[in-house]
Design an enzyme around this catalytic site. Structure first.
Site, short mmCIF file in Angstrom:
data_model
loop_
_atom_site.label_atom_id
_atom_site.label_comp_id
_atom_site.label_asym_id
_atom_site.label_seq_id
_atom_site.Cartn_x
_atom_site.Cartn_y
_atom_site.Cartn_z
CE1 TYR A 1 -3.59 2.66 0.69
CE2 TYR A 1 -2.13 3.38 2.46
CZ TYR A 1 -3.22 3.60 1.64
OH TYR A 1 -3.95 4.75 1.78
CD GLU A 2 3.24 2.64 4.74
OE1 GLU A 2 4.37 2.09 4.90
OE2 GLU A 2 2.63 3.21 5.66
CD GLU B 1 7.98 1.27 13.00
OE1 GLU B 1 8.46 1.30 11.85
OE2 GLU B 1 8.31 2.09 13.87
N GLY C 1 -14.53 1.05 11.40
CA GLY C 1 -14.16 1.27 12.79
C GLY C 1 -13.03 0.42 13.33
CG ASN D 1 -2.19 7.25 3.92
OD1 ASN D 1 -3.37 7.38 3.59
ND2 ASN D 1 -1.72 6.17 4.49
CE1 TYR E 1 -3.89 6.94 12.13
CE2 TYR E 1 -2.31 7.99 10.69
CZ TYR E 1 -2.85 6.85 11.23
OH TYR E 1 -2.37 5.63 10.86
#
Length: 154
Positions: free
Chosen positions: A18-19, A78, A90, A119, A126
């Site tokens: 994904y990253e 991490e 959720g 992202n 967040y």
């Protein structure tokens, strides 16, 4: 449990994909098991898994750091990853809430993590739970070859 180390590795590989960082993953199930469940001493890190019935849907891997300013340890997240089919339901928030409870119960001064600047869905998430973005800090890193080179200097 130690038997879930291959699952943790699978989550790490999915997160790395994904990253767009798959080539950076050198961890193995064996090295994860050694670090998370050492025969002696304390584990290097801890992992929490999220399941729906018997289906693994996400994970959070964390360790403890220390703040000299607070003179208290902190919880450092991490990795946090929820499989795409289960996002927005959720599970990420539940994992973060679980870690926040651990950090609070253990008297940690703070909980921190990093997020890639591209992202935006994660950044939005967040911020929605009250996290502050610390844009004035830049992450520094010495990889293994840089560590080896620096360790030879006197």
């Amino acid at each position: 449990t130690p038997a879930e180390a291959p699952l943790v590795l699978q989550f790490i590989q999915e997160l790395a994909a994904y990253e767009k960082m798959s080539e950076d993953v050198v961890a193995t199930a064996e090295t994860l098991q050694e670090q998370l469940f050492p025969d002696e001493g304390r584990p290097s890190a801890h992992c929490v898994l999220a399941y729906v019935d018997d289906i693994p849907v996400g994970f959070a891997l964390y360790f403890y750091n220390f703040s000299t300013f607070l003179a208290r340890r902190g919880l450092y997240l991490e990795d946090l990853f929820v499989r795409p089919a289960y996002r927005g339901k959720g599970f990420g928030k539940t994992l973060l809430l679980h870690l926040a409870k651990i950090a609070h119960t253990e008297g940690c001064g703070r909980m921190e993590w990093c997020v890639l600047d591209w992202n935006q869905p994660a950044i939005d998430f967040y911020q929605s739970i009250g996290a502050s973005l610390m844009t004035e800090w830049t992450t520094c890193r010495l990889d293994q070859s840089a560590l080896a080179k620096l360790a030879r200097l006197e």
